[in-house]
Scaffold this motif. Sequence first.
Motif, PDB file in Angstrom:
ATOM      1  N   ALA A   1      41.084  35.145  44.374  1.00  0.00           N
ATOM      2  CA  ALA A   1      41.073  33.570  44.424  1.00  0.00           C
ATOM      3  C   ALA A   1      42.252  33.112  45.214  1.00  0.00           C
ATOM      4  O   ALA A   1      41.945  32.109  46.047  1.00  0.00           O
ATOM      5  N   GLY A   2      43.157  33.661  45.530  1.00  0.00           N
ATOM      6  CA  GLY A   2      44.347  33.098  46.136  1.00  0.00           C
ATOM      7  C   GLY A   2      44.553  33.703  47.430  1.00  0.00           C
ATOM      8  O   GLY A   2      45.188  32.985  48.427  1.00  0.00           O
ATOM      9  N   ARG A   3      44.430  34.717  47.701  1.00  0.00           N
ATOM     10  CA  ARG A   3      44.399  35.510  49.094  1.00  0.00           C
ATOM     11  C   ARG A   3      46.000  35.372  49.257  1.00  0.00           C
ATOM     12  O   ARG A   3      46.312  35.392  50.339  1.00  0.00           O
ATOM     13  N   SER A   4      46.615  35.558  48.147  1.00  0.00           N
ATOM     14  CA  SER A   4      48.169  35.343  48.423  1.00  0.00           C
ATOM     15  C   SER A   4      48.736  36.683  48.552  1.00  0.00           C
ATOM     16  O   SER A   4      50.108  36.822  48.684  1.00  0.00           O
ATOM     17  N   ARG A   5      48.234  37.716  48.102  1.00  0.00           N
ATOM     18  CA  ARG A   5      49.104  38.979  47.907  1.00  0.00           C
ATOM     19  C   ARG A   5      48.651  40.014  49.117  1.00  0.00           C
ATOM     20  O   ARG A   5      47.582  40.077  49.632  1.00  0.00           O
TER      21      ARG A   5
ATOM     22  N   LYS B   1      36.903  31.411  34.548  1.00  0.00           N
ATOM     23  CA  LYS B   1      38.139  31.781  33.991  1.00  0.00           C
ATOM     24  C   LYS B   1      37.972  31.812  32.339  1.00  0.00           C
ATOM     25  O   LYS B   1      38.832  32.342  31.721  1.00  0.00           O
TER      26      LYS B   1
ATOM     27  N   HIS C   1      29.982  30.537  41.066  1.00  0.00           N
ATOM     28  CA  HIS C   1      31.304  30.365  41.424  1.00  0.00           C
ATOM     29  C   HIS C   1      31.381  31.069  42.714  1.00  0.00           C
ATOM     30  O   HIS C   1      32.022  30.600  43.749  1.00  0.00           O
ATOM     31  N   HIS C   2      30.792  32.185  42.976  1.00  0.00           N
ATOM     32  CA  HIS C   2      30.918  33.000  44.181  1.00  0.00           C
ATOM     33  C   HIS C   2      30.242  32.177  45.296  1.00  0.00           C
ATOM     34  O   HIS C   2      30.704  32.134  46.394  1.00  0.00           O
TER      35      HIS C   2
ATOM     36  N   ASN D   1      34.498  27.547  38.802  1.00  0.00           N
ATOM     37  CA  ASN D   1      35.736  28.416  38.725  1.00  0.00           C
ATOM     38  C   ASN D   1      36.362  28.225  37.259  1.00  0.00           C
ATOM     39  O   ASN D   1      36.634  29.414  36.720  1.00  0.00           O
TER      40      ASN D   1
ATOM     41  N   GLU E   1      35.233  23.173  41.165  1.00  0.00           N
ATOM     42  CA  GLU E   1      36.133  23.581  40.192  1.00  0.00           C
ATOM     43  C   GLU E   1      35.525  23.803  38.878  1.00  0.00           C
ATOM     44  O   GLU E   1      36.111  24.424  38.167  1.00  0.00           O
TER      45      GLU E   1
END
Lengths: 847, 459
Positions: free
Chosen positions: B455-459, B363, B344-345, B359, B356
């Motif tokens: 995963a999302g780099r959203s924080r 999960k 996955h990495h 990933n 996908e």
Amino acid sequence: MSQPIRNAVTLVVDGREVVAPEGTMLVDAAKMGDIEIPVFCYEPKLGPPVGACRMCLVEIEGIPKLQTACSTPVRDGMVVYTQTDQVKEAQNAVVEFLLVNHPLDCPVCDKGGECPLQDIAMGWGPGKSRFTDPKRHYQKPLELSPLIAIDRERCILCYRCVRFSQEISEDEQLVLHERGDRSFVGTFDDRPYIAPFHGNVIELCPVGALTSYSYRFRARPWDIEQAGSICTLCPSQCNVAFTVRDERVMRVLARDNKAVDDGWLCDKGRFGYQMLSGSERITEPMVRAGDGSLSPVSWEEAIRMAADGLRKAGPRAAALAGGGTSNEEGFLAQGLMRDALGSGNLDSSPNAPDPQLLSELARPELAAKVSDLDYAGGILVLGADPLHEMPILDLRIRKAVRRNGTRLLVATERPSALDGGAATDAVRYAPGEAIAFIESLAGALGAEGYEASGRYAKDAAAIADALRAIPDSVIVWGERLWRRPGAVKALHDIARALQMHQRIGTGLLEVPEESNARGLREAGFLPETGPGYRTAAAGKGAVQIRDGLASGDLSALLLLGSDPVRNYPGGETWRRALASTFVVAFALTEDESAKHANIVFPAESHAEKEGVVTHPDGRLQRLRRNVPLPSGVRPTWWALAEIAEALGTNVDYGTPEDVFAALCAEVPFYGDTAYEEIGGRGLRWQERDPGSSWVPQPTGGGDGTGVPAYAPPEGEGLVLGTYKDIWAAEATRRNPSLRFLMPTQRLELSAKDAKTLDLANGDPVTVSADGSRLEARVSVRERMRPGAAFLIEGTETDNANLIATGEPRRITVERRPEPETNGSASGGGGNGRARVVATPMPAEGAR
Amino acid sequence: MAAAPTAKETRILFRNIDEPELASIRTYKELGGYQSIRKAFLEMAPEEVLKELEESGLRGRGGAGFSMGKKASFLPRGDMDKYLCCNADESEPGAFKDRELMQKNPHQLIEGIIIAARAAGANRCFIFIRGEYDLQGDILDQAVEEAYEAGFLGESVLDTGEQVELVVHRGAGAYICGEETALLDSLEGKRGNPRLKPPFPAVQGLYGGPTLINNVETLSNVPHIVGSGADWFKQFGTEQSPGTKVVSVSGDVRKPGNYEVELGIPTRELIEGLAGGTEERAIKCFFPGGSSAPVLTAEEGLDLPYSFEAMQEAGSMLGSGSIIVCDERTSIVQLALRTAKFYHHESCGKCTPCREGTNWTVKMLERMIRGEATPIDLETIASVQKNITGNCLCVLGDSMAAPVGSMVEKFRPEFEEALEKGVPSLNGRNGGARSGAAESKGRRARREAEHLTDAGRSR
């Protein structure tokens, strides 16, 4: 390199026999048998397939593993299955995988209803996902550019937009960051994606990841109507489809036509539609009062007043047509001038083409068509910068170089977007000295009457060697070469020396300054030349019209979408000339010239007009009304016919089609072409009888000889050249979404001259010549010829045409103090564009 | 536990491996190095060198096991720019043989490259070395310099007028660049993504030119084959897997390391003999050819001959020749997750099933370890592996699907047990795994936040 000949092969797809040309990819071949294989990443316009999305897996007899149909060329006897259990399982799997990280926010997504992902998920997906874990989350939407929003959650990572940026427009700004399912599309350092063709990625995107800010949330597919027309904002004449909702244009899409645009649009064409329904639009006839104010009048009154004014001037009237004018309008207007007023003073260009040469160059055998570029062995770009003047041609040339190894040669006065990358050879001559280079080139190629000597002999010899070595070359040349007719004569002789008239796939392609320049010439909107390049009574050209108006020899001017104050050299002289003259203007908005008009008629936009235009390669293309005329606006052709009738000529046309029929009767090479024949794809008159065998009749003009030899302007200082910037245009000013692209004046200098003058990038300077002056900022450019300097034509302030005369001239450059930066209007020193580019995108949050 | 079987190495590539200073050209030459290159350039025509390689039956040591000579013969003849790339991007978990070969005997590799270049008609060669192999990169740089000075590389190799240039290029840290076409893209300065095949690199590779790509160990064999002849080489190994193999043995063994053995010896000799076996624990399973090979249980695999054909027949593969041994303490679910996480990495993200599928698998396995999975998830895990297999652009997706799929198949009860109670940590051995029940709320929230950031780099 000529176009490869491909044999037909026969294969069987799902039991159906399909015949397709050798080398066709299976996906396309299957279509010929009416079988659809779903795809996401495959898009032939983007070049070779990449096989990334895996949606098109099919079973091929004799191969154990499933194969991607997008990348498998057909072979004779191939047996293919697209419906077997194994294939269906794979298709279900890929759809399920694609939806793992897709938010499925279709109800609020702009793409909903016209989304390939929706369609394919419905048609080829399992119907239900087993994925229950949290999906990937990103901040959304982000501003990819001031025109495009990116939603990275919706992105299915098909690579289309990235491939466009890397391999089609070659701006190389879009990249994929990160890896695996963490991949996302973006730019280096989150800089805004600013490039002239970047809007194409919106249309390429198979999901709602890339949306246009100006269309976002404005309509759903079931709210809209879509119809095709032609964009006449530049000579590319791209085939477009206007998305219309509630009688307003909401969006412009490409309408793939390989013969014209290859399915791409520039951003000006794509986003330049807000002006069509903008508040600045003129929507009723108006008359200017003594105090300069405009007041509306009825159409009947306006037509009567215009006719009266023109009648008074009679042979002392003149007319100028802009590039958006259709062939029919041009034909009617020239008839009005010649027949009703007895005036031959009409022009559609500041560059004074020579009638005799013009008709010689129109010979079908000397003409190259756009698609010839694809397989040309070589392309010489001479005196033109396609990116600014005919943008789609820039992509076409890059495609030839990238895909087919075409050798690209460039000879221009100003560094072009093509040299340095795609071009193998680039010659730089001094502003105004094109003729010296071309004559040397003609000499080096052995054309009679030329010598292979002169200032540019060495450069010319190198280009000549290259051209001789490549059999099938196309020469793309700029209309400005007409400013010295000897140059075009030499170009013509070069074409003959290269035997272009005897070969297929080679020839000349002119890049005109205005969109329908060719159509207007063919319709006779030229001094001394009537419809079909036939000799007409003598008249004045643009420069003489200007001087005539200024001196009072001429007393009335009819403007058909033409804005000479802004776009013609000597803008200040034009302004003074117009201020003292009776001017009738057909205009979309009150532009620089219409500001001086006594009577202003509302013009139709290219989304509203019915008519025919001629592409620079001779393709007749139809403009069709996609939106109703705004209330109060009437067709220009009708108004012109009414004015002509008021002036006593007997014209009786019911439709623009009638006008076109009358035009065809006068233009021998159009023959009896009908609207239906032109259709949605256009028709090159050279490819249809009688045009294909048309031979020009000798006309009254000179043959281009006897032109005095060129001498550089006397005196000291840099020699000024001017150029058109793609964004220094009315469409940029009138479209809120494009305004940020409007350039402010900059003075381009070579590094050497900048050093001598002790100037650096961004320094404010005053540029002056013989008393006229303007302000600019310095831009030091690579590949500039020392001794030359360039300014942009058509900027809002400090327009180069204030200084330019159309001839090279010496300028003085002086540093001026840095203006105050308190945000007030500071003359020409504003930095609207620079500011936008320098502003970082909204941060995506802590990384 | 059975007594360790008699085990011995057969050293060809490792012949002088323990010699200090072997990395220097002086020592290498003193010990007989750079003799084969003389033979290849002064006594043999390129076609003869190629023929020798083809006849030797040498199979690629990088993973696919394709005949090296045959691959070289695919390059078109004629005058054009041709390339040779040595794939030294050894990054697969369990593989560390190329590292030792390059670190201790770089000239053997360089000599092999020069000879192979002659056979293939290539004159521009590259060693694409894994970026993390910093020391080995330095050693190669030094060795290449020495080879240039000695006249083995350059415009005229051994004054024959034949040009061979060699450049050491360091990768930037992506496992995918070991995939041959991704390696080429990376070498060209692009994002390291695999290319669509065909065209194969032999026809259209680096910069569009014909390109031969071989693994370090493969090329290190070349001087020996050319020096001693194909017939000599074929004495070693089996008919279909001639020669020796440097095998990296790691995991639950007493003496992990690289062992050079004849192909075809019993696998047990490698694991229990040379590597010393486990610490008196039963072997649960092992990867016979790196982390991308389906696992074999002890019963299935220990008595198989260690050869390309035997491993293939057993439903696994020899791959790069890296054995990872897992003893009875190993949680297979944890092993599956660890394996899936790696792929996955490292998935490049170009093609859908791999991007996908890896990933999604991670999960699901993570949930299973927390004890939050359902029986449907187990079916889904198996089905996702099947959906990946054969549907990807390159083999990376399959490289996860094959081992994970094999674990689900062979150790299904263990997964079913995890559905019930998750997988508890075993003395920290399994990476601090914990059951879902034992995890505090705060800890879980923190972990999920981490997951999002990752995963999302959203924080």
